[in-house]
Write an enzyme that holds these catalytic residues in place. Structure first.
Site, PDB file in Angstrom:
ATOM      1  N   ASN A  29       6.173   5.864   0.050  1.00 20.61           N
ATOM      2  CA  ASN A  29       4.868   5.761  -0.591  1.00 20.61           C
ATOM      3  C   ASN A  29       3.835   6.251   0.419  1.00 20.61           C
ATOM      4  OD1 ASN A  29       2.504   5.000  -1.814  1.00 20.61           O
ATOM      5  ND2 ASN A  29       2.883   2.790  -1.695  1.00 20.61           N
ATOM      6  N   TRP A  30       3.318   7.457   0.176  1.00 17.90           N
ATOM      7  CA  TRP A  30       2.422   8.068   1.168  1.00 17.90           C
ATOM      8  C   TRP A  30       0.976   7.598   1.024  1.00 17.90           C
ATOM      9  CZ3 TRP A  30       4.845  13.725   1.111  1.00 17.90           C
ATOM     10  CH2 TRP A  30       6.124  13.644   1.694  1.00 17.90           C
ATOM     11  N   LYS A  31       0.711   6.810   0.016  1.00 13.87           N
ATOM     12  CA  LYS A  31      -0.617   6.209  -0.167  1.00 13.87           C
ATOM     13  C   LYS A  31      -1.720   7.287  -0.038  1.00 13.87           C
ATOM     14  CE  LYS A  31       1.356   1.850   1.321  1.00 13.87           C
ATOM     15  NZ  LYS A  31       1.217   0.572   2.006  1.00 13.87           N
ATOM     16  N   HIS A  89       1.644  -1.836  -7.350  1.00 16.63           N
ATOM     17  CA  HIS A  89       1.617  -1.998  -5.891  1.00 16.63           C
ATOM     18  C   HIS A  89       0.573  -3.055  -5.510  1.00 16.63           C
ATOM     19  CE1 HIS A  89       1.155  -1.258  -1.638  1.00 16.63           C
ATOM     20  NE2 HIS A  89       2.359  -0.715  -1.681  1.00 16.63           N
ATOM     21  N   GLU A 104      -1.537  -3.180  -3.233  1.00 17.39           N
ATOM     22  CA  GLU A 104      -2.874  -2.662  -2.913  1.00 17.39           C
ATOM     23  C   GLU A 104      -3.664  -2.388  -4.198  1.00 17.39           C
ATOM     24  OE1 GLU A 104      -1.443   0.434  -0.326  1.00 17.39           O
ATOM     25  OE2 GLU A 104      -0.806  -1.111   1.082  1.00 17.39           O
ATOM     26  N   GLU A 113       8.118  -6.652  -2.872  1.00 17.83           N
ATOM     27  CA  GLU A 113       7.319  -6.400  -1.665  1.00 17.83           C
ATOM     28  C   GLU A 113       6.455  -7.624  -1.364  1.00 17.83           C
ATOM     29  OE1 GLU A 113       6.750  -1.940  -0.904  1.00 17.83           O
ATOM     30  OE2 GLU A 113       5.229  -2.522  -2.335  1.00 17.83           O
ATOM     31  N   GLY A 117       2.445  -3.349   5.646  1.00 18.11           N
ATOM     32  CA  GLY A 117       1.543  -2.762   6.631  1.00 18.11           C
ATOM     33  C   GLY A 117       1.189  -3.706   7.766  1.00 18.11           C
ATOM     34  N   SER A 150       6.984  -3.166   5.793  1.00 14.47           N
ATOM     35  CA  SER A 150       7.257  -2.906   7.216  1.00 14.47           C
ATOM     36  C   SER A 150       8.715  -2.549   7.515  1.00 14.47           C
ATOM     37  CB  SER A 150       6.790  -4.082   8.080  1.00 14.47           C
ATOM     38  OG  SER A 150       5.391  -4.244   7.957  1.00 14.47           O
ATOM     39  N   GLY A 188       6.241   2.478   3.364  1.00 18.25           N
ATOM     40  CA  GLY A 188       4.873   2.963   3.507  1.00 18.25           C
ATOM     41  C   GLY A 188       4.718   3.722   4.807  1.00 18.25           C
ATOM     42  N   GLY A 189       4.139   3.058   5.798  1.00 15.69           N
ATOM     43  CA  GLY A 189       3.792   3.685   7.075  1.00 15.69           C
ATOM     44  C   GLY A 189       4.892   4.559   7.678  1.00 15.69           C
TER      45      GLY A 189
HETATM   46  P1  PGA Z   1       4.688  -0.514   4.744  1.00 17.30           P
HETATM   47  O1  PGA Z   1       4.258  -0.365   3.206  1.00 17.30           O
HETATM   48  O2  PGA Z   1       6.084   0.023   4.862  1.00 17.30           O
HETATM   49  O3  PGA Z   1       3.676   0.272   5.504  1.00 17.30           O
HETATM   50  O4  PGA Z   1       4.636  -1.988   5.040  1.00 17.30           O
HETATM   51  C1  PGA Z   1       5.161  -0.651   2.183  1.00 17.30           C
HETATM   52  C2  PGA Z   1       4.484  -0.380   0.850  1.00 17.30           C
HETATM   53  O5  PGA Z   1       3.266  -0.503   0.770  1.00 17.30           O
HETATM   54  O6  PGA Z   1       5.146  -0.042  -0.127  1.00 17.30           O
END
Ligand code: PGA
Length: 249
Positions: A9-11, A94, A96, A166, A172, A212, A233-234
């Site tokens: 997920n490149w956000k 998600h 966020e 999640e 994050g 993470s 994510g990251g």
């Molecule tokens: P993260 O994000 O790996 O940076 O914790 C996961 C996600 O938001 O799907």
């Protein structure tokens, strides 16, 4: 059909050329046929990503969509639009989106319905917040999220659903659920589906863990029997790390 899946997920990261570079770096990777690799670039780069991945096995998904087909919804993108550029998968729910854009399970239920109308696959995200985990109510929270959004789908519709557990406290933050914590809740989720539907359907659903995941912890998490991969994510923004994570599945 249950598969192992690693989805990046490149956000809201990467401009056009950075997106293309990252895709190029991933394209040469070969991975087993029971593994699926997905990337979710920003809306503006989806068409480019779709073109660049056409020849290979990397699949492109959107990070969100609106529940409506068209209309006066400034700034929004519909399933119909995604479909028209060949995008047939979307992340919905998600944390966020829930935290910053007030998305609720009731609204997400509508989005899931719309996505299924377009025959899209849905990566449905859900999970508890830190205070809920501390209070020990994470099982109830997850149960309520699944019941509200997904439990009136029929079994054909379920074949289009990929779950992504999640825990919000792990996204994050550098905090990861331990492999045992992930396994416990994934087994609980599969059990819920088995009791609402049946064992076969429950066994067929891919349940990803997100929060993470890094090269250093990926294989311990992915080796749990009810963890079918991860939403990353990251670490998916760095080609070397993302490839290492894919290789640990
Ligand atoms: P993260 O994000 O790996 O940076 O914790 C996961 C996600 O938001 O799907």
């Amino acid at each position: 059909m249950r598969k192992k899946i690693v989805a990046g997920n490149w956000k809201m990261n990467n401009n056009k050329s950075e997106t293309a570079d990252l895709i190029q770096a991933l394209k040469s990777l070969s991975f087993s046929t029971d593994v699926r690799v997905m990337i979710a670039p920003a809306f503006t780069h989806l068409a480019q990503a779709e073109e660049l991945t056409q020849a290979g096995r990397i699949e492109v998904l959107a990070q969100n969509m609106n529940a409506n087909d068209s209309g006066a919804f400034t700034g929004e993108i519909s399933a119909k639009m995604l479909h028209s550029i060949g995008i047939d998968k979307v992340i919905l729910g998600h944390s966020e989106r829930r935290a910053y854009y007030n998305e609720t399970d009731v609204g997400l239920k509508q989005k899931v319905k719309t996505a299924l109308t377009y025959d899209m696959e849905v990566v449905f995200c859900f999970g508890e917040e830190l205070d809920q985990r501390k209070a020990g109510s994470h099982f109830e929270v997850v149960q309520s999220q699944l019941e509200t959004v997904l439990f009136d789908l029929n079994s054909t519709e379920w074949s289009k659903i990929i779950l992504a557990y999640e825990p919000v406290w792990a996204i994050g933050t550098g905090e990861t659920a331990s492999p045992d914590q992930a396994q416990d809740i994934h087994a609980f989720i599969r059990g819920l589906i088995a009791s609402k539907y049946d064992e076969d359907l429950a066994k067929d659903v891919s349940i990803l863990y997100g929060g993470s995941v890094k090269p250093a912890n990926a294989s311990a998490i992915f080796s749990q029997p009810d963890v079918d991969g991860g939403l990353i994510g990251g670490a998916s923004l760095n080609a070397e790390d993302f490839i290492a994570i894919i290789q640990s599945i």
